[in-house]
Scaffold this motif. Sequence first.
Motif, PDB file in Angstrom:
ATOM      1  N   PHE A  62       0.873  -0.986  -0.036  1.00 33.21           N
ATOM      2  CA  PHE A  62       0.071   0.025  -0.014  1.00 33.21           C
ATOM      3  C   PHE A  62       0.851   1.188   0.057  1.00 33.21           C
ATOM      4  O   PHE A  62       1.799   1.436   0.667  1.00 33.21           O
ATOM      5  N   VAL A  63       0.409   2.282  -0.693  1.00 35.02           N
ATOM      6  CA  VAL A  63       1.421   3.439  -0.770  1.00 35.02           C
ATOM      7  C   VAL A  63       0.175   4.482  -0.802  1.00 35.02           C
ATOM      8  O   VAL A  63      -0.675   4.750  -1.391  1.00 35.02           O
ATOM      9  N   LEU A  64       0.438   5.494   0.477  1.00 32.02           N
ATOM     10  CA  LEU A  64      -0.216   6.465   0.691  1.00 32.02           C
ATOM     11  C   LEU A  64       0.317   7.700   0.044  1.00 32.02           C
ATOM     12  O   LEU A  64       1.238   8.495   0.715  1.00 32.02           O
ATOM     13  N   SER A  65       0.034   7.813  -1.161  1.00 32.71           N
ATOM     14  CA  SER A  65       0.656   9.082  -2.082  1.00 32.71           C
ATOM     15  C   SER A  65       0.460  10.523  -1.434  1.00 32.71           C
ATOM     16  O   SER A  65       1.401  11.145  -1.559  1.00 32.71           O
ATOM     17  N   LYS A  66      -0.928  10.704  -0.841  1.00 33.85           N
ATOM     18  CA  LYS A  66      -1.125  11.951  -0.100  1.00 33.85           C
ATOM     19  C   LYS A  66      -0.504  11.703   1.296  1.00 33.85           C
ATOM     20  O   LYS A  66      -1.149  11.344   2.340  1.00 33.85           O
ATOM     21  N   LEU A 121       2.370   7.276  -7.066  1.00 34.27           N
ATOM     22  CA  LEU A 121       2.103   6.307  -8.113  1.00 34.27           C
ATOM     23  C   LEU A 121       3.025   5.812  -8.882  1.00 34.27           C
ATOM     24  O   LEU A 121       3.262   4.534  -9.351  1.00 34.27           O
ATOM     25  N   SER A 122       4.130   6.530  -9.129  1.00 35.38           N
ATOM     26  CA  SER A 122       5.491   6.108  -9.872  1.00 35.38           C
ATOM     27  C   SER A 122       5.755   5.001  -8.843  1.00 35.38           C
ATOM     28  O   SER A 122       6.310   3.902  -9.399  1.00 35.38           O
ATOM     29  N   ALA A 123       6.065   5.175  -7.495  1.00 31.94           N
ATOM     30  CA  ALA A 123       6.789   4.190  -6.865  1.00 31.94           C
ATOM     31  C   ALA A 123       5.847   3.150  -6.996  1.00 31.94           C
ATOM     32  O   ALA A 123       6.179   1.792  -6.802  1.00 31.94           O
ATOM     33  N   ALA A 124       4.663   3.198  -6.798  1.00 29.00           N
ATOM     34  CA  ALA A 124       3.633   1.861  -6.957  1.00 29.00           C
ATOM     35  C   ALA A 124       3.784   1.206  -8.056  1.00 29.00           C
ATOM     36  O   ALA A 124       3.764  -0.252  -8.328  1.00 29.00           O
TER      37      ALA A 124
END
Length: 272
Positions: A62-66, A121-124
């Motif tokens: 999971f990536v919390l971009s914000k 999103l790039s990391a994800a």
Amino acid sequence: MTNTELADHAAQVRRHIVKMITEARSGHPGGALSIVDMLQVLYFETMRVDPSRPHWENRDRFVLSKGHAAPALYATLAARGFFSEEKLWKLRQCGAMLQGNPDMNTTPGIDMSTGSLGQGLSAANGMALSAKVDAADWRVYVIAGDGEIQEGQIWEAAMSAAQYQLDNLTLFIDHNGLQIDGANTDVMSVMPIADKFRSFGWNVLEINGHDYDAIRSALVLAKHAKGCPSVIVAETIKGKGISFMENEIAWHGKAPDVRQCREALEELGGNV
């Protein structure tokens, strides 16, 4: 898990968000409160995780971009058993585990350090692509803010995700309509969000981001989409659950005082 159980979890997480930010005297309550319901469905129903093994190779990511909405994620991770609730009350303190933005090097359950908007999103994408290369069956989930998608890097990542057919990637857009300087439509309109992602080759789903059945159904549909990434455009309310914070831009990045905290906790059905 029943919707009632999810709602109980969400109420507790919202109470913790308010108490954490009040104690820290700093933070971003509005955008943290708007993503709580999505996080409950992800962590208590959808994602394959093991709190006793936060670095388990086959976990979903999971990536919390914000990243400024970190209190919502921290409170959810504590509820899921990744670390003790006591850690929450030291939010943003020097040397504490939980800082203003997620840090994968210090906090169990954090898969990506975030905070610079537009980069999550790039990391994800990289995570999802690595799973494809390894023929692994774990999935990647992201939450980005609607103001955040004004960043050009989001759209470069959107192109890449479609190009590499990352159907193991699901992006939530937290569409609460407000950002630090005002309404999205006044600052830099991001509309039409759904049509833009469709034009980039994504599977697009539009839901009420506070409706557990809708969140659940959208995640199932996203999992079954093949050959393309999925985006769930979730209509949400900034400051959800607290009447004097809902849809009020002033609560983007302001901590409640003790009186306001007491009022919020009373509304959320908790102890003052």
